[in-house]
Design a protein around this motif. Sequence first.
Motif, short mmCIF file in Angstrom:
data_model
loop_
_atom_site.label_atom_id
_atom_site.label_comp_id
_atom_site.label_asym_id
_atom_site.label_seq_id
_atom_site.Cartn_x
_atom_site.Cartn_y
_atom_site.Cartn_z
N LEU A 178 -17.09 -7.21 -95.94
CA LEU A 178 -18.52 -7.49 -97.13
C LEU A 178 -18.00 -8.89 -97.30
CD1 LEU A 178 -15.15 -7.18 -98.93
CD2 LEU A 178 -16.08 -4.91 -98.56
N ALA A 179 -18.51 -9.37 -98.65
CA ALA A 179 -18.19 -10.32 -99.35
C ALA A 179 -17.83 -10.69 -100.84
CB ALA A 179 -19.44 -11.19 -99.10
N ILE A 180 -17.18 -10.85 -101.78
CA ILE A 180 -16.81 -10.90 -102.54
C ILE A 180 -16.42 -12.46 -103.48
CG2 ILE A 180 -14.48 -10.13 -104.73
CD1 ILE A 180 -13.97 -8.48 -102.31
N ALA A 181 -17.75 -11.94 -104.99
CA ALA A 181 -17.79 -13.43 -105.17
C ALA A 181 -16.78 -13.54 -106.55
CB ALA A 181 -19.18 -13.40 -105.70
N HIS A 182 -16.54 -14.96 -107.12
CA HIS A 182 -15.90 -14.63 -108.21
C HIS A 182 -16.15 -15.85 -109.29
CE1 HIS A 182 -13.67 -18.34 -106.27
NE2 HIS A 182 -14.02 -17.60 -105.38
N ASN A 183 -15.34 -15.72 -110.48
CA ASN A 183 -15.69 -17.27 -111.36
C ASN A 183 -17.06 -17.11 -111.35
OD1 ASN A 183 -12.74 -18.02 -110.06
ND2 ASN A 183 -12.88 -18.04 -111.96
N GLY A 184 -17.89 -16.55 -111.46
CA GLY A 184 -19.38 -17.06 -112.31
C GLY A 184 -19.25 -18.13 -113.27
N ASN A 185 -17.46 -17.49 -113.67
CA ASN A 185 -17.97 -18.59 -115.50
C ASN A 185 -17.78 -19.91 -115.20
OD1 ASN A 185 -15.53 -18.08 -113.81
ND2 ASN A 185 -13.95 -19.01 -116.13
N LEU A 186 -18.01 -20.62 -113.24
CA LEU A 186 -17.75 -22.07 -113.12
C LEU A 186 -19.02 -22.09 -112.49
CD1 LEU A 186 -13.76 -22.21 -112.54
CD2 LEU A 186 -14.71 -22.89 -114.15
N SER A 187 -19.65 -21.01 -112.53
CA SER A 187 -20.98 -21.44 -111.66
C SER A 187 -22.26 -22.03 -112.60
CB SER A 187 -21.76 -20.72 -110.91
OG SER A 187 -22.41 -19.19 -112.02
N ASN A 188 -22.65 -22.72 -114.48
CA ASN A 188 -23.06 -23.29 -114.43
C ASN A 188 -24.85 -21.92 -114.44
OD1 ASN A 188 -21.69 -25.01 -115.67
ND2 ASN A 188 -22.40 -26.65 -114.56
N GLY A 189 -24.12 -20.64 -114.71
CA GLY A 189 -25.26 -20.16 -115.04
C GLY A 189 -26.22 -19.94 -113.32
N LEU A 190 -25.28 -20.32 -112.05
CA LEU A 190 -26.07 -19.74 -110.97
C LEU A 190 -25.51 -18.78 -110.15
CD1 LEU A 190 -25.94 -22.85 -108.86
CD2 LEU A 190 -28.04 -22.65 -110.32
N MET A 191 -24.71 -18.02 -110.65
CA MET A 191 -23.86 -17.32 -110.05
C MET A 191 -24.35 -15.43 -110.39
SD MET A 191 -21.91 -15.84 -108.26
CE MET A 191 -19.86 -16.74 -108.02
N PHE A 192 -25.21 -15.20 -111.14
CA PHE A 192 -26.24 -13.89 -111.60
C PHE A 192 -27.20 -14.46 -111.20
CE2 PHE A 192 -21.89 -13.23 -112.37
CZ PHE A 192 -21.52 -11.53 -110.92
N PRO A 193 -28.77 -14.87 -110.71
CA PRO A 193 -29.87 -15.32 -110.99
C PRO A 193 -30.51 -14.62 -111.77
CG PRO A 193 -29.25 -15.35 -108.74
CD PRO A 193 -28.60 -15.25 -108.84
#
Length: 639
Positions: free
Chosen positions: A262-277
């Motif tokens: 499985l995969a675990i994403a992190h730090n969407g706060n540093l994605s500049n809006g790309l983490m949860f399109p």
Amino acid sequence: MRKLVLFSILSALITLPAAAQIKPSAESLQGLYPGKAYSPYAQRSFPSQVYWGETHLHTALSPDAGLFGNTLGLDEAWRFARGEEVKSTTGQPVRLSRPLDFMALTDHSDMMGFATDLFAGAPAIVDTEQGRGWYEAMQKGGQASANAALDLITNFAQGTLDPKLVEAYSPGSAAYNAVWQNVIDAAERYNEPGRFTALIGYEWTSLVKGNNLHRNVILRDNGRRAEQVVPMVTQAPIGSTDPLDLYKWLENYEAETGGKALAIAHNGNLSNGLMFPVDAQYTGREIDETYVMARNRWEPLYEVTQIKGDGETHPKLSPDDQFADYETWDAGNLDLSEAKTDDMLPREYARAALKSGLMLEQKLGTNPYKFGMIGSTDSHTSLSTAEEDNFFGKATNVEPSIHRIAHPFTETENGIFPGWSLAASGYAGVWATENTRAAIWDAMKRKETYATTGPRITVRFFGGWEFDDNDLRSRQPAFRGYEKGVPMGGDLRTATSDAPTFMVYALRDPIGANLDRIQIVKGWMDADGTLHEQVHDVAWSDNREPGSDGKLPPVGNTVDMDAANWTNTIGASELATIWTDPAFDPDQRAFYYARVIEIPTPRWVLYDKVRLGAEIPEDAVVVGQERAYTSPIWYTPKG
């Protein structure tokens, strides 16, 4: 006198009726069994133990960790997590207050082991102009070394590394394969089922123009399966920064090995809006059924809190939430990306993503953001330290010293991250049936997990339709929780009443602070697609009453600023309640999760002041209210 009493007893026994002296038959004893187990622990199949761990830690094998001075390798990291004392890179003795139960070492898959070879002047590196320049700077030390490290990381983020270097430290090369084998062998050495679980994993470090899309890949399997493949990387031409390609790697891994991942994403706060399109990926590809189904399958969890900021929500996204502005990092990914703008925020934080998932599920039939919550550190020191009074920082340059508070952790065109802004966070709580790779991984897959910012708060959260106050009249509410509902990470069963009820119970860390309150956060979607959220105070300490604005007054503050201490004279050691959603609409998609808030306690900067005599800048935050976030429970209307 004793002899007389004993004689009397014996005489009475001898004169008992003959029937009473006959040994009872097995049949007669079995007749005493009422048909239902008296022992509440017999025939129990649900998880009864919370295990504490870390799924995001780097050693000197990670290029950035090694470049910034970390010299601790795999053995030191594993030994430390198991509770042993080690010496940090800066020579300081360090030990956890309590051992962890499990851990995954997740060194960066790209160029794993490169930093060690760079310092040694390996031919594959110094034979390139780029590599030779970095090597010579590293030999000079000081600012030249720091500049070289930053230059290397920048070239990695922008995809401008010398292709020869990428090839030499990519899967398939002798150097890379040897390092991966060492990672596997170390995990096998320290894995001890029943006592400590060593999970095999790595970090897939996708940076799109410096924007963070990182995922930690966690394998369920032992070393024999892990040896059959090598990690996925991001650098072209071998790798890819597209999460869809990572999902293909995960699918191929399972097909080729028979294992699970499985995969675990992190730090969407540093994605500049790309983490949860919500409309399109960064590639321009539309968010379609392929994307939502793949993400839903492969990413059951989200790392909601860690050293580089807390990712539950943001005060601009949740202006009515008095606890929203907690350990907030939102100025972009250091100097690797463009500056942050407010329109990026809704696609960066967990609560907003959970709401977006409701909309995408209605549109495409699958919720890609139906994730549970965990915390981890993302420490690059090889030391998993998430406690405020034992915090060894993000990297070796911010291990404990008199300077680390006032000096900027980094200063970029996008903003300044002062040293005090690093968060001593976090850990993962996992409700599993036993402490083994299979049981821990399975619990993560079914999302029966929660995140804390460091304290080991025990939290249970169940959703159902028939919970009542009697279900809490026990020291074991989980029995009723599993019998009448679903645990955190689950979906509400078919409705049997007008509104769902939730049972939540929290017990403070045995060596930590008392609890201020328990809240239930609800997110939902109207028929017209409008998304909403509301935070409900459902249980609290000290007999407080909400004010005229409906807000619960603060619990108070017992922090001793001179001693970096607090007292548990306010708050409660445990809180529990049954809560019914007062505004439930059976036609609206919704999710619910619990947030547990501690009373105020010192942040690590106050410990630095008291222990080291460090000066604290006027704007530094020195007191905080640590917390836990459970995985949500979802409601989906029929049809």
